[in-house]
Structure formats: C-alpha cells, structure tokens
Design an enzyme around this catalytic site. Sequence first.
Site: not given
Length: 373
Positions: A132, A154, A196, A238, A248, A252, A256, A259, A263, A276
């Site tokens: 946990r 994340k 990035e 960040k 998010e 946040r 992206n 992206h 994508h 990428h």
Amino acid sequence: MSDVIAAEQRNDKRIVQIELGDRSYPIVIGRRLFDDASVWSSAGEGDCAAIVTNTTVGPLYAATLERAISNRFRRVIHIELRDGEEFKDAASLNHIFDRLLSERADRKTVLFALGGGVVGDMTGFAAACYMRGIPFVQVPTTLLAQVDSSVGGKTAINHPLGKNMIGAFYQPRLVVADLDTLSTLPAREFAAGLAEVIKYGPVLDPQFFNWIETNIDALIARDTDALGYAIQRCCELKAEVVAKDEHEANVRAVLNFGHTFGHAIETGAGYGVWMHGEAVGCGMAMAADLSARLGMISEAFAIRLRRLVERAGFPVVGPRLGADRYLELMRHDKKSEGGEIRFVLLDEDGHASIRPAPDTIVRQVIDANCQRS
Ligand code: NAD
Ligand code: GLY
C-alpha cells in the site's frame, strides 16, 4: 521567482524543490552526482533498497548507483526489466512484486527507478502499490525523464486497450538527474527529450523561449552547462504547475502542448515511423498555427516557434493522413470531452489554455501543415 520554488545552485549542483506539503522533495541536477554522498541523504536508509532498471541502463549505471547508496542500506536488490514501451505492462509490474516478495522486502524498502520514463513510471506505480505504498527515488537517465516524467508523480503502466491507463499519482521522495548519464543516450531518445524542453517555453515562460532560441545549438551538442540550466528551468516550471494542480484537474494539461496533433501523427503514420520527439515537434508547430488562426497569438509568433522546431531538427510538415483521419485520431485524445477535441492553445506572453476549436479551422491547419493527398 515563485515562492513555491526554491532553485539554487550549489557548486555545480542545481536543486529545485517541489513544494507539496509533507510530500515535498528535491530534484538534484548536475554532474558526477553518483560520487556525491550528500546528494543521496534524502533517499533514506534502512535494511533494503531495490534498484529497478532495464537491460540497457542496468549494465551502464546500476553498479555505480549501488556504490552510491550501499552505505545507506544493509542490502541492495537488483531488478532488471526488459527494455521497451511494450514491456510497460502488468507482467513487468508483477515481476517487480515477485522479486520484492521473494526477497522479503518490507514496507521501509526504498525503490530506485534507474532509467527513462518507462522504468520511472513503472517503478513509481510499483512503489505506490507494494504494501500500500513504499518510498521511491527517481534516477532519470533520459532527457525526457529528467525534464518531465520523473517530476510530478504521474506513474502508470499500459493496458492492451490504452497507454498509461492503469496508474496513480504518487510522488517520489527524491529525484537525482545526473547529466553525465545523457552522454550514452541514443540520438533519437535525446531528440524526444528536446521536444519536451521546447514545449515549456511557449506555454509557460517567454524568457525561457528566448533562451532556448539562443542556445538551441548548445543543447543539440549536449553541452552540459546548457543542459543543466534547461533541465533546471523545465523542472522549476513543472514544479509550479504541479504545485497548483497535482492531479491534472485543469492547468497541468498545458504540459501536453503539441501532443494532441503529435499523438495523431505518431499513431496515424504507424507506430515507430515518426519518432515521439518529431511528432511532438511538428504537433507544436501545428498547435501554434491553430492558435494564430484563432487570433490568440500573432502569425509572427507561430512562425518563430515553427523555425525553432525546424532548427531543433524536427520536421514541420505532418504526414498525409487526410483531415478526417486526423480528426478521428484526435477525438481519442485523453483531453477530449464528449467527443469534442480540446487543444492546448497559446496566448501571447507565454500562457496557454485548453479549449476546443471549430473543425473547419482545424481542417485548415491540417491542410496547411501536412502533406496533401
Ligand atoms: P524510455 O524509458 O523507453 O527510454 C528510451 C530508451 O533509452 C530505452 O531504450 C532506454 O533503455 C534507453 N536509455 C535510457 N537511458 C539511457 C542512457 N542514459 N543511455 C543509453 N540508453 C538509455 O523512454 P523515455 O522517452 O525516457 O520515456 C517515455 C515514457 O515516459 C513513456 O512511457 C511515457 O508514457 C512516459 N512519460 C511519463 C510522463 C510522466 O509524467 N510520468 C511524462 C512523459 C512521458
Ligand atoms: N507530462 C505531463 C505531466 O506530467 O503532466
């Protein structure tokens, strides 16, 4: 500088503090950090540490990391995963649990994620779940992981039905970004990180955008001073976003930028055809063009960003998929709501917002920026 951030440069080390109350932690950026005992003091100490890495990064850096932490832990376990996004899955996660359980690792065990974003995301998720929740340390070894994935908590694995669909928000207790590890990074992986880095300027910090324009050649040449500053600034930016919106709910998502189109390019062209970084680079130029067509930024600003993307070595003309296919792919983006595509769009002065755009304008962007049938 924001009061949530304290970045300081001690000797050749740069330290950015992520302020999240009792889950705050430092990011240490610099060279020769494996030889610096003071860097590892926030990692904790105890009976057991586990270095989780992969078959590429392990042979390069696991022994060095073990030396750096062996005076803090009575035993250090090594867990080596197969290398690749295709192994960011439940089987690899279970392998981590199998090893921890068979070694009788207790709940004070500290996991060290040594590798790029794939290892970092999986190790973080394993740490969030094992007994946990046990502590973990990020030791990112790709540029992408140093400027983005190791920071902000994340964590995830992929599911056959979707990338990063099973995961948790779970913060590390320390991030150690050693610039020397970037010297062994293959060119295409370095380029993915550079895209990035570029994204932070237009969405969050106009001065940093200017700085990247001036220093793009040094960054491409992997100059460690330039990289050290860029990684520090990206982490500061960040950190500010994560402190405002850890889970998010809203802001946040600006991280992206590029992206949504990116994508669609990656998936539409066929996985592995576009790198990428290339797809995100081209996606940023397209998102800037969309922002200009919606009157949110000047055309001159969109052209500036496109030039920077080109100078960084990325293509700025998207593949020939047809506007219908682009739209179909972008409707599957995580930011879409009720089938409506939501884009990260630029305002002047380094701000961004997440909003829909009329299909007619998006089609104009695709026609203007992609190969035609
Ligand atoms: P990666 O982890 O697959 O690393 C890229 C390649 O470089 C791998 O083959 C790896 O073994 C190799 N490598 C790593 N460090 C090396 C080094 N120093 N020398 C030589 N080879 C090295 O890819 P990535 O680009 O680092 O990360 C991509 C992943 O990150 C994706 O799964 C993505 O979903 C995730 N991600 C997560 C976040 C987040 O906020 N958690 C953000 C962005 C991306
Ligand atoms: N890479 C986007 C985020 O961490 O939110």
